[in-house]
Enzyme design. Structure first.
Site, PDB file in Angstrom:
ATOM      1  N   CYS A   9       0.840  -2.097  -0.173  1.00 54.13           N
ATOM      2  CA  CYS A   9      -0.281  -0.065  -0.213  1.00 54.13           C
ATOM      3  C   CYS A   9       1.101   0.569   0.113  1.00 54.13           C
ATOM      4  O   CYS A   9       1.826   1.443   0.944  1.00 54.13           O
ATOM      5  CB  CYS A   9      -0.699  -0.175   1.078  1.00 54.13           C
ATOM      6  SG  CYS A   9      -1.535   1.695   1.525  1.00 54.13           S
ATOM      7  N   GLU A  60      -5.883   7.721   8.305  1.00 56.09           N
ATOM      8  CA  GLU A  60      -5.483   8.933   7.064  1.00 56.09           C
ATOM      9  C   GLU A  60      -3.933   9.458   7.150  1.00 56.09           C
ATOM     10  O   GLU A  60      -3.659   9.892   7.844  1.00 56.09           O
ATOM     11  CB  GLU A  60      -6.154   9.867   7.260  1.00 56.09           C
ATOM     12  CG  GLU A  60      -7.796  10.252   6.815  1.00 56.09           C
ATOM     13  CD  GLU A  60      -8.399   9.324   5.690  1.00 56.09           C
ATOM     14  OE1 GLU A  60      -7.355   9.258   4.729  1.00 56.09           O
ATOM     15  OE2 GLU A  60      -9.344   8.639   5.859  1.00 56.09           O
TER      16      GLU A  60
HETATM   17  N1  GSH Z   1      -6.995   8.315   2.156  1.00 53.88           N
HETATM   18  C1  GSH Z   1      -6.361   7.040   2.831  1.00 53.88           C
HETATM   19  C2  GSH Z   1      -6.744   5.920   1.669  1.00 53.88           C
HETATM   20  C3  GSH Z   1      -5.833   5.049   2.028  1.00 53.88           C
HETATM   21  C4  GSH Z   1      -6.479   3.743   1.462  1.00 53.88           C
HETATM   22  O1  GSH Z   1      -6.801   4.076   0.550  1.00 53.88           O
HETATM   23  N2  GSH Z   1      -6.059   2.482   1.601  1.00 53.88           N
HETATM   24  C5  GSH Z   1      -5.713   1.149   0.773  1.00 53.88           C
HETATM   25  C6  GSH Z   1      -4.758   0.650   0.703  1.00 53.88           C
HETATM   26  S1  GSH Z   1      -3.489   1.266   0.040  1.00 53.88           S
HETATM   27  C7  GSH Z   1      -7.157  -0.022   1.230  1.00 53.88           C
HETATM   28  O2  GSH Z   1      -6.978   0.467   2.790  1.00 53.88           O
HETATM   29  N3  GSH Z   1      -7.992   0.333   0.085  1.00 53.88           N
HETATM   30  C8  GSH Z   1      -9.297  -0.998   0.917  1.00 53.88           C
HETATM   31  C9  GSH Z   1     -10.672  -0.281  -0.017  1.00 53.88           C
HETATM   32  O3  GSH Z   1     -10.363   1.062  -0.612  1.00 53.88           O
HETATM   33  O4  GSH Z   1     -11.140  -0.776   0.450  1.00 53.88           O
HETATM   34  C10 GSH Z   1      -5.622   7.310   3.812  1.00 53.88           C
HETATM   35  O5  GSH Z   1      -4.956   8.894   2.873  1.00 53.88           O
HETATM   36  O6  GSH Z   1      -5.133   6.680   4.260  1.00 53.88           O
END
Ligand code: GSH
Length: 175
Positions: A9, A60
């Protein structure tokens, strides 16, 4: 301190880089993104990682980065000047809105959007913003095999001289 983390990630990667910059010891809890445990939703209603637990739960990635930069001020990742500092956060938010999504669009087959956005990526505003961008640019170069514009090649070569960023380059190689 615990970090609910996923190796692949890029949002987690930017937090790992900040933790390494600050020399903060933490316990990583690897989350399988294809089979997320139900309890993750109790920590973060979106179910997304990264999530930091430092006696309170913080999701976040950009907010976690700012928290860590304030918790352990050295080395400072954001400009001391408040206007530049505030603009750093605007840049990271814009990046997440634009390039962050394009990375996933690319993986679904839309190559042009990502290449075009990289042409316009403004680096060097602050170490904080550079760290926020780096995980995507590393993945674009090393996983997607896109040739970076020369100025980004030079920027990334310089940035990855930092052990915190070099560790992420090695991690991506091993994915
Ligand atoms: N806005 C969040 C985005 C985090 C994110 O999208 N993480 C992904 C992994 S790279 C995730 O957990 N995706 C799972 C999903 O969207 O269900 C941040 O900046 O932490």
């Amino acid at each position: 301190m615990k970090l609910y983390d996923a190796a692949r990630c890029p949002y987690c990667a930017r937090v790992r880089i900040v933790l390494a910059e600050k020399g903060v010891a933490y316990e990583p809890v690897e989350i399988d993104l294809r089979d997320r445990p139900d309890w993750i939703y109790e920590l973060n209603p979106t179910g997304r990682v990264p999530i930091l637990d430092d006696g309170f739960v913080l999701p976040e990635s950009d907010v976690i980065m700012a928290y860590l930069d304030e918790r352990d001020p050295e080395p400072a990742l954001r400009p001391a000047d408040l206007s530049h500092r505030a603009l750093t956060h605007v840049l990271v938010r814009r990046f997440d809105d634009r390039l962050g999504d394009d990375y996933y669009a690319f993986r679904r087959g839309d190559r042009n959007a990502l290449a075009e956005k990289l042409e316009h990526l403004e680096v060097g505003h602050s170490l904080f913003a550079d760290i926020a961008y780096a995980p995507w640019v590393i993945r674009v170069r090393d996983m997607l095999g896109i040739e970076l514009p020369e100025r980004l090649q030079v920027w990334l070569e310089r940035l990855q001289q930092r052990p915190s960023v070099a560790a992420e380059v090695a991690l991506v190689e091993a994915l």
